[in-house]
Design a protein around this motif. Sequence first.
Motif, PDB file in Angstrom:
ATOM      1  N   MET A  55      36.235  -8.233  19.914  1.00 15.19           N
ATOM      2  CA  MET A  55      37.121  -9.178  20.583  1.00 15.19           C
ATOM      3  C   MET A  55      37.766  -8.519  21.800  1.00 15.19           C
ATOM      4  N   PHE A  73      35.955 -11.941   9.397  1.00  8.11           N
ATOM      5  CA  PHE A  73      35.714 -11.157  10.609  1.00  8.11           C
ATOM      6  C   PHE A  73      35.212  -9.759  10.254  1.00  8.11           C
ATOM      7  N   ASP A  90      31.474 -10.557   9.109  1.00  2.00           N
ATOM      8  CA  ASP A  90      30.544 -11.242  10.011  1.00  2.00           C
ATOM      9  C   ASP A  90      30.864 -11.083  11.487  1.00  2.00           C
ATOM     10  N   ALA A 130      34.849  -7.046  14.378  1.00  2.61           N
ATOM     11  CA  ALA A 130      35.338  -8.126  15.237  1.00  2.61           C
ATOM     12  C   ALA A 130      36.491  -7.679  16.113  1.00  2.61           C
ATOM     13  N   ASP A 187      42.034 -22.763  18.319  1.00  5.56           N
ATOM     14  CA  ASP A 187      40.711 -22.256  18.689  1.00  5.56           C
ATOM     15  C   ASP A 187      40.492 -20.880  18.052  1.00  5.56           C
ATOM     16  N   ARG A 188      39.291 -20.387  18.155  1.00  3.99           N
ATOM     17  CA  ARG A 188      38.897 -19.102  17.567  1.00  3.99           C
ATOM     18  C   ARG A 188      39.772 -17.963  18.086  1.00  3.99           C
ATOM     19  N   TYR A 194      33.323 -11.361  15.068  1.00  3.44           N
ATOM     20  CA  TYR A 194      34.151 -12.339  15.766  1.00  3.44           C
ATOM     21  C   TYR A 194      33.603 -13.762  15.669  1.00  3.44           C
ATOM     22  N   ASP A 195      32.302 -13.919  15.511  1.00  4.87           N
ATOM     23  CA  ASP A 195      31.685 -15.249  15.458  1.00  4.87           C
ATOM     24  C   ASP A 195      31.583 -15.810  14.051  1.00  4.87           C
ATOM     25  N   PRO A 197      31.964 -18.052  10.861  1.00  2.00           N
ATOM     26  CA  PRO A 197      32.119 -19.510  10.860  1.00  2.00           C
ATOM     27  C   PRO A 197      33.540 -19.954  10.484  1.00  2.00           C
TER      28      PRO A 197
END
Length: 196
Positions: free
Chosen positions: A105, A29, A32, A101, A58-59, A34-35, A37
């Motif tokens: 978020m 995070f 890269d 992130a 989940d994420r 919040y998204d 991989p």
Amino acid sequence: MSHTRRPNRGPSAAAENRAALIAAAREWFAADGYDAPLASIARTAGVGKGSLYRHFPDRASLALAVFEEGVKELEALAAEPGTTLDDMLALMTEQAIASTAFVGMVSAPIDPRIAQVRDRVAALLRDLLAEAREAGRVRAYITTEDLVTAMGMIAALLAKIPAAERRETAERAWLLLFSGIACDPRGSAPPAPSDR
């Protein structure tokens, strides 16, 4: 960025796997956003995707576990006597520099659990903003939502530049944003945007 793959610890190491997933997610995070991989996070933690999903379905669940520490840090600062809005925004900016992130978020609640975290952070800002308004340091029309939006804008900007340039970029962005947030240091606040 080099992500070190940890060895697989097997199914009996659930707590260890969870900790490794949180550490790997924090690393990804930070680099890269919040998204990042999820497959890469699992690989770095040394577990399979199945293990990741057993711990974090989940994420948002994973992000909440990673960033709970950051929210607690903000809450601890807010509880300290004499904390100002500037102190809180400085810490949030530091968190954004370390991991874009986190603020990304918090500033984009798409999940009710994330919305709850966002509300916790907004409540901290709300009280400090009211104090800053009363002291004449912030324009009367600035809202908590404006501050959350400003932090989201800065986080989005920082996510797109190399880590080495984030601090200077954040400082420049705040200088620009504060020209619209802060009162004139001589004590005369310009009219609200709707009056111009």
